[in-house]
Scaffold this active site. Structure first.
Site, mmCIF file in Angstrom:
data_model
loop_
_atom_site.group_PDB
_atom_site.id
_atom_site.type_symbol
_atom_site.label_atom_id
_atom_site.label_comp_id
_atom_site.label_asym_id
_atom_site.label_seq_id
_atom_site.Cartn_x
_atom_site.Cartn_y
_atom_site.Cartn_z
ATOM 1 N N ARG A 228 0.845 -1.192 0.000
ATOM 2 C CA ARG A 228 0.000 0.000 0.000
ATOM 3 C C ARG A 228 0.884 1.247 0.000
ATOM 4 O O ARG A 228 1.950 1.270 0.610
ATOM 5 C CB ARG A 228 -0.900 0.025 1.245
ATOM 6 C CG ARG A 228 -2.044 -0.983 1.224
ATOM 7 C CD ARG A 228 -3.102 -0.634 0.166
ATOM 8 N NE ARG A 228 -4.229 -1.554 0.190
ATOM 9 C CZ ARG A 228 -4.369 -2.615 -0.598
ATOM 10 N NH1 ARG A 228 -3.448 -2.908 -1.511
ATOM 11 N NH2 ARG A 228 -5.458 -3.375 -0.513
ATOM 12 N N HIS A 276 -0.967 0.095 -9.700
ATOM 13 C CA HIS A 276 -1.612 -0.841 -8.768
ATOM 14 C C HIS A 276 -2.140 -2.065 -9.531
ATOM 15 O O HIS A 276 -3.338 -2.358 -9.533
ATOM 16 C CB HIS A 276 -2.752 -0.155 -7.997
ATOM 17 C CG HIS A 276 -3.140 -0.890 -6.748
ATOM 18 N ND1 HIS A 276 -3.525 -0.244 -5.589
ATOM 19 C CD2 HIS A 276 -3.193 -2.212 -6.458
ATOM 20 C CE1 HIS A 276 -3.810 -1.146 -4.657
ATOM 21 N NE2 HIS A 276 -3.627 -2.356 -5.172
HETATM 22 P P1 NAP Z 1 -1.524 -11.867 4.846
HETATM 23 O O1 NAP Z 1 -1.636 -13.270 4.384
HETATM 24 O O2 NAP Z 1 -2.465 -11.360 5.875
HETATM 25 O O3 NAP Z 1 -0.019 -11.661 5.350
HETATM 26 C C1 NAP Z 1 0.377 -10.527 6.061
HETATM 27 C C2 NAP Z 1 1.787 -10.763 6.582
HETATM 28 O O4 NAP Z 1 2.249 -9.543 7.175
HETATM 29 C C3 NAP Z 1 1.847 -11.837 7.684
HETATM 30 O O5 NAP Z 1 3.025 -12.614 7.543
HETATM 31 C C4 NAP Z 1 1.929 -11.003 8.974
HETATM 32 O O6 NAP Z 1 2.613 -11.619 10.053
HETATM 33 C C5 NAP Z 1 2.736 -9.819 8.494
HETATM 34 N N1 NAP Z 1 2.526 -8.660 9.374
HETATM 35 C C6 NAP Z 1 1.371 -8.018 9.651
HETATM 36 N N2 NAP Z 1 1.587 -7.002 10.520
HETATM 37 C C7 NAP Z 1 2.914 -7.026 10.790
HETATM 38 C C8 NAP Z 1 3.760 -6.245 11.622
HETATM 39 N N3 NAP Z 1 3.284 -5.226 12.367
HETATM 40 N N4 NAP Z 1 5.072 -6.553 11.688
HETATM 41 C C9 NAP Z 1 5.578 -7.584 10.953
HETATM 42 N N5 NAP Z 1 4.823 -8.364 10.131
HETATM 43 C C10 NAP Z 1 3.509 -8.086 10.056
HETATM 44 O O7 NAP Z 1 -1.663 -10.862 3.594
HETATM 45 P P2 NAP Z 1 -1.424 -11.169 2.037
HETATM 46 O O8 NAP Z 1 -2.583 -11.861 1.432
HETATM 47 O O9 NAP Z 1 -0.078 -11.767 1.890
HETATM 48 O O10 NAP Z 1 -1.421 -9.669 1.450
HETATM 49 C C11 NAP Z 1 -0.496 -8.705 1.907
HETATM 50 C C12 NAP Z 1 -0.855 -7.323 1.394
HETATM 51 O O11 NAP Z 1 -0.562 -7.231 0.000
HETATM 52 C C13 NAP Z 1 -2.323 -6.954 1.475
HETATM 53 O O12 NAP Z 1 -2.682 -6.523 2.779
HETATM 54 C C14 NAP Z 1 -2.435 -5.842 0.455
HETATM 55 O O13 NAP Z 1 -2.223 -4.586 1.068
HETATM 56 C C15 NAP Z 1 -1.285 -6.114 -0.517
HETATM 57 N N6 NAP Z 1 -1.778 -6.470 -1.866
HETATM 58 C C16 NAP Z 1 -1.427 -5.677 -2.913
HETATM 59 C C17 NAP Z 1 -1.839 -6.011 -4.176
HETATM 60 C C18 NAP Z 1 -1.450 -5.183 -5.368
HETATM 61 O O14 NAP Z 1 -1.935 -5.409 -6.465
HETATM 62 N N7 NAP Z 1 -0.539 -4.251 -5.223
HETATM 63 C C19 NAP Z 1 -2.633 -7.146 -4.385
HETATM 64 C C20 NAP Z 1 -2.977 -7.921 -3.303
HETATM 65 C C21 NAP Z 1 -2.541 -7.576 -2.030
HETATM 66 P P3 NAP Z 1 2.006 -12.947 10.744
HETATM 67 O O15 NAP Z 1 2.222 -14.042 9.717
HETATM 68 O O16 NAP Z 1 2.831 -13.127 11.958
HETATM 69 O O17 NAP Z 1 0.550 -12.656 10.990
HETATM 70 C C1 GLV Z 2 -5.230 -5.302 -3.890
HETATM 71 O O1 GLV Z 2 -4.534 -4.360 -3.680
HETATM 72 C C2 GLV Z 2 -5.693 -6.200 -2.882
HETATM 73 O O2 GLV Z 2 -5.583 -5.872 -1.692
HETATM 74 O O3 GLV Z 2 -6.208 -7.279 -3.240
#
Ligand code: NAP
Ligand code: GLV
Length: 313
Positions: A228, A276
């Site tokens: 983000r 994005h």
């Molecule tokens: P997820 O499965 O919820 O993974 C989040 C990770 O971040 C987990 O390993 C978590 O630790 C860690 N985390 C959270 N808070 C933290 C902190 N304060 N300190 C250290 N580590 C922390 O999420 P995801 O599905 O991988 O997605 C991640 C992010 O990608 C989304 O939230 C979104 O913002 C972004 N995204 C972007 C796009 C794009 O097109 N640009 C698309 C999809 C997603 P734990 O494992 O210990 O809980």
């Molecule tokens: C895109 O940014 C998502 O959070 O899926």
């Protein structure tokens, strides 16, 4: 396979999304459900399928049992007052992990192999070579080892980059040097030269990419932000590139989207931007996942991907 459930109402409220193909897909996947686009005054629904809905939606649909976000990040939802009994569910992968892996690997490789410089040389008609670099000098640190970060960390290993990972709780991933929590954050940064951000946006992670943290990366550091825009302090990144501590950045997300026309990122020679698009929501995969989870909820079965509203992700 079509789900077999008793009649339920699903309300669709997604900003900047053409509703028709979603309604068609949800109706096909859940043939006994009544699926419609939310507008003020429509009947109360059991479940909602949302992306950045207005507060008015939840104020009116306060009886919802489940809220299904058609993205992985729930930061926009977390700013709203949600019905306290509603379970909030995010997308888990649904075709996004492979897209994220390919995007991040291309950004890492593009930087490591000097491909921007070669492209510039080609445009100028120059046949030039750059000195090959040692992979061992380019350790990649992945912030966030969730569904997307873990996949990215795994994909980078195919190209034999040393990979570090940082998460809130300790994680054991094969081939990844794991760091966790605030206590190990500085060691993680100091061990990394290229940094990939895949954290959720929460109060703990807002502005986490700043002058102090990015200044701790190894000299010649490179930043890839695919999570983000509000994770990154834009001026701090630019100052560190200007000072020579950072070699550049690939940015897919921005504080204001679309990126304002006068923002310095547009023209900066060391910043590569995309709108994005690193991991797009894929409609059919997402509908299948949401339909399966609604069916599971109807049957009273447990489901994964439930957001912990307290921690914000
Ligand atoms: P997820 O499965 O919820 O993974 C989040 C990770 O971040 C987990 O390993 C978590 O630790 C860690 N985390 C959270 N808070 C933290 C902190 N304060 N300190 C250290 N580590 C922390 O999420 P995801 O599905 O991988 O997605 C991640 C992010 O990608 C989304 O939230 C979104 O913002 C972004 N995204 C972007 C796009 C794009 O097109 N640009 C698309 C999809 C997603 P734990 O494992 O210990 O809980
Ligand atoms: C895109 O940014 C998502 O959070 O899926």
């Amino acid at each position: 396979m079509k789900a077999d459930i008793s009649p339920i109402r699903i309300s669709f409220c997604c900003t900047n999304t053409d509703p028709e193909p979603w309604l068609t897909g949800l109706r096909a996947a859940l043939p006994l459900a009544e699926v419609s686009v939310w507008q003020p005054g429509v009947p109360a629904a059991d479940y909602a399928v949302v992306w950045a809905p207005p507060q008015a939606f939840f104020d009116e649909q306060s009886q919802l049992k489940g809220v299904f976000n058609i993205g992985a990040g729930v930061d926009a939802l977390m700013k709203l007052r949600l019905p306290p009994q509603a379970v909030v569910v995010r997308l888990e992968d649904a075709g996004m992990a492979v897209q994220m892996a390919e995007y991040v690997c291309q950004a890492v490789i593009r930087h490591f192999r000097d491909l921007n410089a070669y492209a510039e040389d080609a445009r100028a008609g120059r046949w030039t070579f750059y000195k090959p670099r040692q992979r061992s000098d380019f350790p990649v640190g992945v912030m966030g080892l969730g569904v997307l970060g873990a996949r990215v960390a795994q994909a980078l290993q195919h190209f034999e980059f040393p990979v570090n990972g940082w998460s809130r709780s300790p994680k054991v991933l094969e081939g990844v040097h794991g760091f966790s929590g605030a206590a190990q954050f500085n060691d993680f940064l100091a061990s990394s030269r290229m940094l990939v951000n895949l954290l959720p946006l929460t109060p703990d992670t807002t502005n986490i990419l700043n002058r102090d943290t990015l200044g701790r990366l190894q000299p010649g550091g490179y930043v890839i932000n695919v999570a983000r825009g509000a994770h990154l302090v834009d001026d701090d990144l630019l100052a560190l590139i200007h000072s020579g501590h950072l070699a550049g950045a690939t940015l897919d997300v921005f504080r204001t989207e679309p990126l304002p026309p006068d923002h310095p990122f547009w023209q900066h020679p060391k910043v590569t931007i995309t709108p994005h698009t690193s991991a797009r929501t894929l409609r059919s995969e997402s509908i299948a996942q949401i339909a399966d989870k609604i069916s599971a909820m109807q049957r009273g079965e447990p489901l994964s991907g439930i957001v912990n509203v307290g921690s914000g992700y």
